[in-house]
Design an enzyme around this catalytic site. Structure first.
Site, PDB file in Angstrom:
ATOM      1  N   ARG A  43       6.035  12.545   6.714  1.00  0.00           N
ATOM      2  CA  ARG A  43       5.267  11.333   6.979  1.00  0.00           C
ATOM      3  C   ARG A  43       3.910  11.731   7.542  1.00  0.00           C
ATOM      4  O   ARG A  43       3.831  12.408   8.580  1.00  0.00           O
ATOM      5  CB  ARG A  43       5.999  10.420   7.966  1.00  0.00           C
ATOM      6  CG  ARG A  43       5.198   9.157   8.253  1.00  0.00           C
ATOM      7  CD  ARG A  43       5.840   8.226   9.243  1.00  0.00           C
ATOM      8  NE  ARG A  43       4.899   7.163   9.555  1.00  0.00           N
ATOM      9  CZ  ARG A  43       4.689   6.632  10.744  1.00  0.00           C
ATOM     10  NH1 ARG A  43       5.423   7.035  11.774  1.00  0.00           N
ATOM     11  NH2 ARG A  43       3.796   5.687  10.915  1.00  0.00           N
ATOM     12  N   HIS A  88      -3.064   4.449  10.577  1.00  0.00           N
ATOM     13  CA  HIS A  88      -2.511   4.956  11.835  1.00  0.00           C
ATOM     14  C   HIS A  88      -3.637   5.010  12.865  1.00  0.00           C
ATOM     15  O   HIS A  88      -3.988   6.066  13.385  1.00  0.00           O
ATOM     16  CB  HIS A  88      -1.866   6.324  11.628  1.00  0.00           C
ATOM     17  CG  HIS A  88      -0.878   6.695  12.700  1.00  0.00           C
ATOM     18  ND1 HIS A  88       0.419   7.070  12.445  1.00  0.00           N
ATOM     19  CD2 HIS A  88      -0.992   6.716  14.060  1.00  0.00           C
ATOM     20  CE1 HIS A  88       1.058   7.340  13.576  1.00  0.00           C
ATOM     21  NE2 HIS A  88       0.206   7.125  14.569  1.00  0.00           N
ATOM     22  N   GLU A 116       2.645   0.933  14.136  1.00  0.00           N
ATOM     23  CA  GLU A 116       2.651   0.390  15.502  1.00  0.00           C
ATOM     24  C   GLU A 116       1.527  -0.610  15.740  1.00  0.00           C
ATOM     25  O   GLU A 116       0.627  -0.393  16.556  1.00  0.00           O
ATOM     26  CB  GLU A 116       2.594   1.525  16.531  1.00  0.00           C
ATOM     27  CG  GLU A 116       3.818   2.433  16.485  1.00  0.00           C
ATOM     28  CD  GLU A 116       3.889   3.431  17.634  1.00  0.00           C
ATOM     29  OE1 GLU A 116       2.988   3.416  18.490  1.00  0.00           O
ATOM     30  OE2 GLU A 116       4.857   4.207  17.672  1.00  0.00           O
ATOM     31  N   ASN A 122       9.772   2.844  15.029  1.00  0.00           N
ATOM     32  CA  ASN A 122       9.413   3.915  15.962  1.00  0.00           C
ATOM     33  C   ASN A 122      10.075   3.607  17.295  1.00  0.00           C
ATOM     34  O   ASN A 122       9.794   2.575  17.915  1.00  0.00           O
ATOM     35  CB  ASN A 122       7.897   3.987  16.176  1.00  0.00           C
ATOM     36  CG  ASN A 122       7.156   4.497  14.955  1.00  0.00           C
ATOM     37  OD1 ASN A 122       7.771   4.793  13.938  1.00  0.00           O
ATOM     38  ND2 ASN A 122       5.839   4.574  15.052  1.00  0.00           N
ATOM     39  N   TYR A 134      11.151   5.285  21.136  1.00  0.00           N
ATOM     40  CA  TYR A 134      11.007   6.400  22.067  1.00  0.00           C
ATOM     41  C   TYR A 134      11.838   6.248  23.339  1.00  0.00           C
ATOM     42  O   TYR A 134      12.415   7.205  23.818  1.00  0.00           O
ATOM     43  CB  TYR A 134       9.520   6.583  22.442  1.00  0.00           C
ATOM     44  CG  TYR A 134       8.718   7.210  21.338  1.00  0.00           C
ATOM     45  CD1 TYR A 134       8.668   8.586  21.200  1.00  0.00           C
ATOM     46  CD2 TYR A 134       8.029   6.423  20.418  1.00  0.00           C
ATOM     47  CE1 TYR A 134       7.935   9.183  20.173  1.00  0.00           C
ATOM     48  CE2 TYR A 134       7.301   7.001  19.391  1.00  0.00           C
ATOM     49  CZ  TYR A 134       7.251   8.382  19.270  1.00  0.00           C
ATOM     50  OH  TYR A 134       6.558   8.966  18.257  1.00  0.00           O
ATOM     51  N   GLU A 185       9.524   7.231  13.611  1.00  0.00           N
ATOM     52  CA  GLU A 185       9.120   8.123  14.704  1.00  0.00           C
ATOM     53  C   GLU A 185      10.193   8.125  15.771  1.00  0.00           C
ATOM     54  O   GLU A 185      10.758   7.080  16.100  1.00  0.00           O
ATOM     55  CB  GLU A 185       7.787   7.709  15.349  1.00  0.00           C
ATOM     56  CG  GLU A 185       6.547   8.043  14.562  1.00  0.00           C
ATOM     57  CD  GLU A 185       5.268   7.663  15.302  1.00  0.00           C
ATOM     58  OE1 GLU A 185       5.283   7.657  16.556  1.00  0.00           O
ATOM     59  OE2 GLU A 185       4.266   7.362  14.636  1.00  0.00           O
TER      60      GLU A 185
END
Length: 1782
Positions: free
Chosen positions: A1372, A1417, A1462, A1604, A1606, A1671
């Site tokens: 990616r 991005h 995002e 994504n 985290y 991600e």
């Protein structure tokens, strides 16, 4: 004619005579038995039936009956099977029956037992082939002979010996020998009785005649008891069978104990004629017969001889039940009524409290719950002050917390109702909510795990509104709906629930809901509706009962009943017949309305029907009441549909006994079922008697005693008492204005904390004593305290000590190694406890002869303590032992550490002043602890020296050594028979330094240079003397242990690599801990480091002698080894470095150290006392190494919170979870002998110099309330769970799963253009907003930028080799918009940029790696930003054109597209707060919403371009990547936090996912932003609106969900006031759990479980779309370490949770992308945070990529496509070479 036949029969039988047995006995005419339990076949004695049997017996006697069968119940008489433990009520019941028989001239025929083995005994012993069972029966028989032989002459041992014959030879032999033994025992036992002939027999069915001869040859009997059939179809067989029996028995006398007549019509008189013929035959030795069945067959029966349908003989009363009861109770004097019965309930009595779903649960919309009629009622503002039950007590979220509190009450039963609408939101099965069912599963399971039996009410008034909309209880179809609902509940919960109430107080539903209309649904219709509702409820109940009876009873073994409410009614004029009849009628209309159909005959009572008919005649002009009619089939189906009688009663207790007697006579004489009191309680006003509810205490005392009197004196079969209710709740129309709870609930506080009232403590005491009998204390077994005996003398510590190994090992751990959470458990005998101390909690400072202590003196002086606080009353524990014990048993601690007040026992400190009342107090406390099975851990001295001893010098005086020893000696002698764990002193360091050095604490001596050393010297010798006293005088007989509680912070050297700093840290430990531990645990002397240091200081000070006293050799030997275990108090950790300190004489300056806080650890309210959990592990290891590996008890450990934290003490929860885990590491990993842990403290208390400013308690104490109420905090439940689990066993959700992903699973790693490419102006690239932003001073850490970054623009081959090394299938990366379109528009295409990306794509494909391209991005062309960027709606078209270009150029080769990465970050950080490019922060109230709006539309347009123009040919997939954290409520027991977590998710993931997957913003976003916008004076919402056309165009623009993830956060609500921004709109804040591992980014904590949960959330919320994780990764910061074990740990755990989400939760996971391939520019953090698999040295112009250790791990993970099971042996995918190849 019938009467003539009966007379003729008696004439023959009695007039003509019959054969005699040895010429002594007359012929026996048998009747009975009196009762039988149809459900079990057991003949059990019922006191209500027994007590009322005399009139019936008189009837029998008048008709010639001479004997009545009295079958005994083995299991009822001896429930435990032991003669030493009989059920006395049963014994008394049988005696009552026999005495009443004898009184009227009838003899009992006692039958010991049937033939089958009771289930309770069979499960333990098997059948009659087991000698142990035979032995138990013989003991039972001997018991029965002893109890009843005086009352009965004729006995049968076993009523059917023949049935046992089928069990084999062993059983036959056993039973014959048993019968022989019993015959001998019986006649030996009765030989000395009256001269009357006593006979013993065994029973036999006539069909077993073949075995009779063998039986007769092997056993002995006085006669043969026979059951025989008579058939009118073959009457000749009757006499023949009898003759055969006579011959086979050896002409033994025969008693026809049961004659079963069949195949006869009612008119046939043949059985009687045949019986008369046989009895007159001289050839048969018949001594008696059973005539009941014969007479029944002739229809010669009246009410006295008739059998009820359950074979229970019904007694005809000459007057009705009400008259009988009124005659008994109405004539009582007030003194008689008020007589208090000081007696206990029978063993096994059930004690309960209750709750009702709509009153306590809250969560009115949680889990898909449907609306109820009470929800509608509240929302229509019909309750008091417009209150609703939306939150109520929040019990929906507090299951574990409520059950935790139930444990403290000691109830064995908890009654609660199920919300029909929570299970079936529409009322019907097709709407079933699994979440609702899971809630009740959780409640039921939690109750059972705590030893509490659930009692479930199916319906307590809260009808689903959907059913009400269809007529509710007036619609006959509701019967089937309720039946189906009940069926579901039985099937789902019945394996665990054994008692069911179908309805609770249905009269209220009919009367208040459909009569007066006070309750919902608010129908005012006495004439029709209320009667119809009752009719349907009764039928619903009956259908539910039959469902259970037919489908579940056999397998589940439970009971189904109904809980009816009733007042008691008394005649206004006690002797007026009309008033008496009116009172009876009142009860028939209230209680009998439901009870008569169910318990009597299936129909409404005659009284009720007659009254309605009478009213119709009396009031012909009024609308007539319509009483529905039951069909005969319905009556038969309703009759007898209850296994118990549930009673709710709340009015005057004076007549509670009368009501219970009335129910027993009116409804239970025929049907033998017990009474369960299912609800009894009283309300108090909202703000009166909130805690000290003396009215409720008195109410319960009297009501429970009335139930006891009814049970014990009147023979009413009451088996349960339920106090309503556990909690204050929503009381219908009264809202929260009335309180029924045993626990006070604060409805003004969102925490909804519960505080036990005085009634809770009272009820708990009644339960503990099982009533009101004389309390008997039975000490439970407590934990055994064993300790490892001390070995030989230890040598003095070196300088530095050998324990420095702790700094050499643990102090060199990485942060990850230090933090990683450890799962495991302690030893089974681990001692869990809590602590307190006398002065801090007792109060009673001058009560009952107590003398003043130094703390009494000190705290009375104004200004010494904040707010002039003192311990005069403190927690008032001196007067509240039971309340303290309640807390301890609720937490389920094994030990309680408390201290004795020296001045309470010896007021002036000397034995001569002994205060017995003080001794009595501690005796009560110790005995109370032992009664609960809690080990007392007693501290002799916890700082409160008698003032009289301080007046003679206190601890500076050597006199104190002997005085303390005498005090200790007294305590050992007085309490030592029960106390096995003694601590002489608590924290002697504090006594010496704070008391006599700084003078901060009493006795306030400020002499820092010498007094602390002198005091410590005396304390050590006093301790040693007390130890030897115990050792010499008491140890042998008492078997306890003695220790001392030392305290120490852990200290870390400032630099573990510098020897001088190691010396400083060692010196700090020796001066603090070694000062006392070294003499006691090592060699009897102070540590060398301390002696040398003080001596050096004294030399410099010009002193000839050291200020540190010395011990003689004799004293050293005396002191050495004077502790059996090591007790350590610990709170915090410090950083220490060497310091050449002042020469002023002072203990503090003597140390030559500087102490500093560890600044990256959490603070606490007390300065200098940070929470540094890992220090405890190191301290425990130090003790192990330094003091010879002793047994260690953590005797104090806890944390303060501000006193305002009354319940939600999350910081304390974190503290215990982390500190106890460090102790667990020391035990499990390091081998430290950690034997116990004592949490500080049990409750908030007087915190010494801080007064009441800070709070350490697991329980909150309100010091403003004279009752000192104790409220359990969140931490008390958590600590209780830790105790219950004995540590931290691996949670199921944390256990490793083995398995593999789908074969085509996408494995990837990722980067983005600006972060790695560099070449910021090369080959025609235009500027991006990040170029502009990073060149603006102060925007990026260290002024880093992406000008070169990883130089990937020039290192494509290198990067491709990295990807090949980690074996990913995809890569990616993002395309730089300004590299392709320098000004952002398609009018200026940079072909060099196009060619670069074409080269990248081709290189990837050549390496068999699929490109996974992100269009955007974050690096917007600056030229577009200059036009407004994402705030300008024209960007939608610009982005569409840009996407169109890329699809056309690359789409033939690229099959996976991501439009925007995002968007949340782009909008919020870029245009809201401005911390990211483009740095816009001018209007954080609005601009982020505008930007997001345009981003969403831009994404949709790009998707449609691809879908419309390219998909058919290119066959790719396109979606958007949405980032989100997972949100958990900070407190999972709190609806407010749960709502906050939901709102957090709505504003985060939902901000973008909802429009794309559902079409519009989340409802909560629209609602909250609009409300806050209008409140700020704006005309409309700051959140833009989509048009209907836009909604349609946006919805569904996804081919997968790009996620994504985290980290996870703990969320709680916050009111931001008038602030207008995104966070204020969201209205929440968040924290992180301290057990979550840190990373290099402050915002990122490792929470793998959150990953699984957010994936499940996406599945549930968005229809289970395919998910590609785009991600996931973590960062590090600081020095370079290529051994990134933390990263391998991260991926191991996160990907495993991904696997669980896929395989267990069914999430459609298609791929996983690790962030990041290499260290790169982490946006505003610059290069300081590193996420990569490959380290990139950004200070090296060549930007080399160096693999970290995690490369190998991730490569293996990819190669294995998951997690091979090691149990299946090594998998070939694990074998990689150094280059990562298979």
């Amino acid at each position: 004619m019938k009467e003539l036949l009966w007379v003729a029969c008696l004439s023959v039988l009695l007039g003509c005579g019959s054969p005699e047995v040895n010429g002594e006995e007359d012929f026996m005419l048998l009747a009975g038995p009196l009762t039988e339990n149809v459900a079990t076949g057991e003949h059990e004695c019922s006191l209500p039936v027994a007590a009322a049997s005399e009139p019936y017996f008189k009837v029998l006697q008048s008709r010639g009956v001479t004997h009545v069968k009295v079958p005994l119940s083995w299991t009822q008489l001896l429930p435990a099977g032991l003669p030493s433990q009989p059920q006395q009520d049963a014994v008394q019941c049988y005696k009552t029956v026999m005495k009443q028989l004898l009184k009227v001239g009838i003899q009992p025929l006692v039958i010991l037992h049937g033939s089958s083995v009771p289930d309770a005994l069979r499960s333990r012993h098997g059948g009659w082939e087991n000698q142990e069972l035979v032995k138990m029966f013989q003991q039972y028989a001997e018991f029965a002979f002893k109890e009843f032989a005086d009352l009965a002459q004729s006995w049968v041992t076993l009523s059917d010996l023949g049935s046992i014959w089928k069990n084999g030879q062993t059983a036959q032999q056993n039973i014959l020998q048993l019968n022989k033994n019993l015959y001998k025992i019986f006649h030996q036992h009765t030989s000395s009785k009256s001269s009357a002939r006593r006979r013993l027999s065994f029973g036999l069915d006539a069909a077993s005649v073949a075995s009779l001869s063998q039986m007769k040859a092997s056993t002995t009997a006085d006669f043969l008891s026979v059951d025989i059939d008579y058939s009118c179809a073959s009457s000749a067989d009757f006499e023949q069978n009898l003759r055969h029996l006579q011959i086979s028995s050896g002409n033994m006398p025969i008693l026809i104990s049961k004659m079963n007549v069949h195949d006869c019509t009612d008119s046939q008189q043949q059985p009687l004629k045949e019986l008369l013929h046989v009895l007159q035959s001289s050839g048969l030795n018949i001594i008696g017969c059973d005539v009941v069945d014969v007479l029944l067959r002739m229809d010669v029966q009246d009410t006295s001889f008739g059998y009820h349908h359950q074979d229970s003989i019904r007694i005809q009363e000459s007057k009705n039940a009400y008259q009988t009861v009124w005659d008994k109770f109405g004539s009582q004097t007030s003194a008689d009524r008020d007589t208090f019965l000081e007696q206990s309930f029978p063993s096994g009595f059930q004690w309960a409290t209750s709750a009702e779903s709509f009153k306590v649960e809250g969560g009115w919309l949680e889990g898909g719950k449907g609306e109820t009629i009470w929800d509608r009622f509240g929302h229509d503002n019909l309750a008091f002050e417009n209150q609703t039950a939306d939150l109520a007590c929040d019990s929906y979220n507090k299951v574990e917390y409520d059950v935790y509190l139930l444990r403290g009450l000691q109830v064995n039963t908890y009654q609660f109702s199920i919300s029909w609408a929570r299970i079936f939101p529409s009322g019907h099965r097709d709407s079933q909510s699994e979440k609702g069912a899971l809630y009740y599963d959780k409640l039921i399971n939690t109750l059972i795990e705590s030893g509490i039996q659930p009692v479930v009410t199916l319906y307590h008034w809260d009808l689903p509104q959907a059913l009400q909309d269809n007529g509710g209880w007036t619609n006959p179809t509701i019967v089937e709906a309720f039946k189906d609902y009940a069926d579901f509940c039985f099937s789902r919960f019945g394996d665990r629930v054994k008692t069911w109430n179908t309805f609770s107080s249905p009269w209220v539903v009919s009367h208040a809901g459909h009569g007066t209309g006070e309750h919902p649904p608010g129908v005012k219709d006495y004439v029709t509706s209320s009667y119809q509702v009752t009719h349907n409820i009764i039928k619903s109940h009956a259908e539910a009962w039959h469902v259970y009876n037919d489908n579940y009873r056999a397998t589940q073994g439970g009971k189904v009943g109904i809980a009816l409410n009733s007042d008691w009614a008394e005649p206004k004029a006690p002797t007026n017949p009309e008033d008496i009849a009116a009172a009876d009628r009142y009860l028939q209309f209230m209680l009998g309305w439901f009870a008569h159909p169910i318990f009597v005959d299936g129909d409404y009572s005659v009284v009720l029907k007659t009254q309605i008919e009478l009213k119709l005649k009396e009031c012909p002009t009024s609308q007539p009441a319509v009483l529905p009619v039951f069909t005969s089939e319905e009556k038969a189906r309703i009759k007898g549909t209850a296994d118990f009688f549930g009673l709710n009663h709340f009015t005057s207790r004076l007549d509670f006994g009368g009501l219970l007697n009335y129910i027993s006579l009116e409804y239970l004489s025929a049907t033998k079922v017990p009474i369960y009191i299912t609800g009894n309680g009283m309300p108090t006003a909202y703000s009166t008697e909130t805690i000290n509810d003396v009215s409720r205490v008195e109410y319960l005392r009297k009501y429970i005693n009335e139930a006891l009197k009814a049970q014990a004196l009147d023979g009413v079969d009451v088996q349960r008492f339920t106090v309503q209710s556990l909690l204050d709740g929503f009381e219908g129309p009264q809202g929260y204005s009335e309180r029924f709870g045993l626990l006070y609930v604060n409805f003004e506080d969102a925490n909804r904390q519960r505080t036990p009232k005085q009634s809770a403590y009272f009820f708990s005491g009644v339960i503990e004593n099982n009533g009101f009998g004389t309390p008997t204390r039975h000490f439970k077994k407590v934990a055994e305290i064993n300790f490892t005996p001390r070995t030989s003398k230890l040598v003095a510590s070196q300088v530095p000590s050998e324990a420095k190994i702790v700094w050499d090992t643990l102090s060199r751990q990485t942060k990850f190694q230090r933090q990683v959470y450890h799962y495991g458990t302690f030893s089974e005998d681990f001692l869990w406890g809590v602590s307190s101390s006398a002065y801090q909690i007792e109060g009673g400072w001058n009560a009952d002869g107590k003398g003043p202590s130094i703390w009494d003196t000190f705290s009375q002086v104004p200004g010494n303590i904040p707010e002039n606080a003192n311990g005069n009353m403190a927690c008032d524990s001196y007067n509240r032992i039971d309340e303290d014990l309640n807390m301890l048993k609720t937490i389920k601690v094994k030990s309680y550490r408390f201290s004795l007040s020296w001045s309470r026992i010896f007021p002036d400190g000397r034995r001569s002043s002994l205060n017995q009342k003080g001794v009595d107090y501690y005796n009560r406390l110790i005995d109370g602890l032992l009664t609960q099975g809690i080990t007392p851990m007693v501290t002799l001295y916890h700082w409160d020296l008698p003032q009289a001893l301080q007046d003679i010098g206190g601890w500076e005086s050597v006199q104190m050594i002997d005085l303390f020893n005498d005090y200790s000696d007294f305590c050992f002698a007085t309490f030592g028979d029960r106390v096995k764990f003694w601590i002489t002193f608590n924290q002697p360091h504090t006594i010496a330094w704070a008391g006599y050095g700084t003078g901060a604490m009493p006795p306030n001596v400020n002499n820092p240079g010498s007094a602390p050393y002198v005091v410590a010297h005396n304390l050590i010798k006093a301790h040693a003397t007390a130890y030897h006293t115990y050792d010499d005088k008491y140890r042998a007989s008492q078997g306890g242990l003695v220790s001392i509680a030392l305290d120490a912070d852990w200290v870390e050297p400032y630099d573990v690599t510098v020897h001088r700093e190691i010396l400083a840290a060692d010196r700090a430990m020796q001066f603090r801990l070694g000062w006392f531990a070294h003499p006691i645990f090592k060699n009897g002397d102070y540590p060398e480091a301390m002696k040398e240091q003080v001596e050096i200081k004294c030399d410099f000070q010009g002193l000839s002698n050291s200020r540190l006293p010395s011990f003689t050799e004799e004293e050293k030997n005396f002191i050495m080894g004077t502790a059996d275990v090591f007790c350590i108090n610990h709170y915090t950790t410090k950083i220490v470095n060497h310091l050449t300190d002042q020469l002023t004489p002072s203990y503090q300056f003597d140390r030559d150290i500087a102490e500093n806080e560890i600044t990256d650890s959490p603070t606490t309210p007390i300065g200098g006392q940070r929470a540094v959990a890992w220090g405890l592990r190191r301290l425990l290891n130090w003790i192990k190494e330094e003091y010879g590996d002793p047994d260690i008890y953590v005797s104090e450990n806890g944390v303060a919170t501000d006193r305002g934290v009354t319940w939600d003490d999350t910081d304390r929860v974190f503290f215990y979870k982390t500190y106890i885990d460090e102790a667990l590491k020391a035990y499990n990993i390091d081998g430290v002998k950690v034997k116990g842990y004592i949490a500080t403290s049990l409750m908030d208390s007087f915190e010494w110099l801080h007064g009441y400013v800070y709070a350490f308690g697991l329980y909150h104490v309100d010091f403003n309330d004279p009752n000192r109420p104790r409220t359990p905090k969140y931490s008390s439940y958590i600590y209780s769970q830790i105790i219950n689990n004995n540590g931290f066993p691996v949670p199921e959700e944390e256990k490793k799963m083995y398995g593999h992903f789908r074969e085509d699973f996408l494995w990837s790693s990722s980067t983005s253009a600006y972060q790695i490419e560099g070449a910021w102006t090369a080959d025609g690239k235009g500027l991006s907003i990040w170029d502009q932003f990073s060149h603006t001073p102060g925007k990026v850490a260290n002024n880093d930028n992406g000008d070169i970054s990883c130089d990937s623009y020039n290192k494509l081959d290198v990067d491709i080799s990295l990807l090949k090394q980690i074996k990913v299938s995809h890569y990616r990366f993002s395309i730089s918009w300004p590299r392709v379109l320098p000004d952002g528009t398609i009018h200026n295409v940079n072909e060099a940029g196009i060619n670069y990306y074409q080269t990248v794509i081709d290189a990837l494909l050549a390496a068999n790696i699929q490109p996974q391209i992100t269009l955007y991005h974050w690096d917007l062309p600056q030229a577009l930003e200059d036009e407004g960027g994402w705030l300008n709606e024209t960007i939608v078209d610009r982005f569409r054109d840009y996407a169109d270009l890329l699809f056309s150029r690359f789409g033939q080769k690229v099959k996976l597209w991501i439009t925007i990465n995002e968007a949340y970050i782009v909008a919020l950080l870029g245009y809201g707060y401005g911390s990211f490019a483009p740095g816009i922060n001018r209007d954080p109230s609005t601009l982020q919403y505008v930007a997001a709006h345009n981003i969403i539309k831009a994404h949709a347009e790009a998707w449609h371009v691809y879908n419309d123009k390219y998909r058919a040919e290119q066959k790719g997939l396109i979606s958007i990547t949405i980032n989100s954290e997972w949100a958990e409520p900070r407190n999972p027991f709190k609806q407010e936090d749960i709502d906050g977590a939901k709102r957090y998710m709505d504003f985060f993931i939902g901000w973008f996912a909802n429009p794309i997957f559902k079409g519009d913003y989340t409802e909560s976003m629209k609602k909250y932003i609009l409300e806050r916008s209008l409140a700020a004076g704006l005309e409309k919402s700051r959140l833009p609106e989509f048009t209907p056309a836009e909604i349609a165009r946006i919805k569904g623009t996804h081919d997968f969900f790009g996620l994504n993830y985290y980290t996870t956060v703990l969320v709680f609500p916050v009111d931001f006031g008038n602030t207008l921004n995104y966070d204020a709109d969201r209205g929440v804040a968040f924290i992180h759990d301290r057990t979550w591992l840190d990373t290099g980014s402050s915002w990122l904590k490792m929470v793998p479980l959150g990953f699984r949960r957010i994936l499940k959330y996406i599945k549930d919320e968005y229809g289970n779309p395919p998910v590609i994780v785009t991600e996931n990764g973590l960062s590090e910061i600081g020095p370079i370490d290529l051994n990134d074990e933390h990263r391998s740990y991260f991926y191991d755990n996160h990907v495993n949770q991904l696997l669980k989400a896929n395989l267990v939760d069914g999430v459609d996971v298609r791929g996983y992308t690790a962030w990041s391939l290499m260290d790169n520019l982490e946006w505003a953090a610059g290069y300081s945070e590193r996420f990569g698999f490959f380290y990139v040295n950004h200070s090296d112009p060549d930007r080399p990529r160096i693999p970290k250790a995690s490369v190998s791990f991730y490569t293996t993970l990819v190669n294995c496509n998951g997690f091979p099971d090691p149990a299946e042996g090594p998998h070939e995918c694990m074998n990689l070479d150094a280059k990562g190849q298979s």
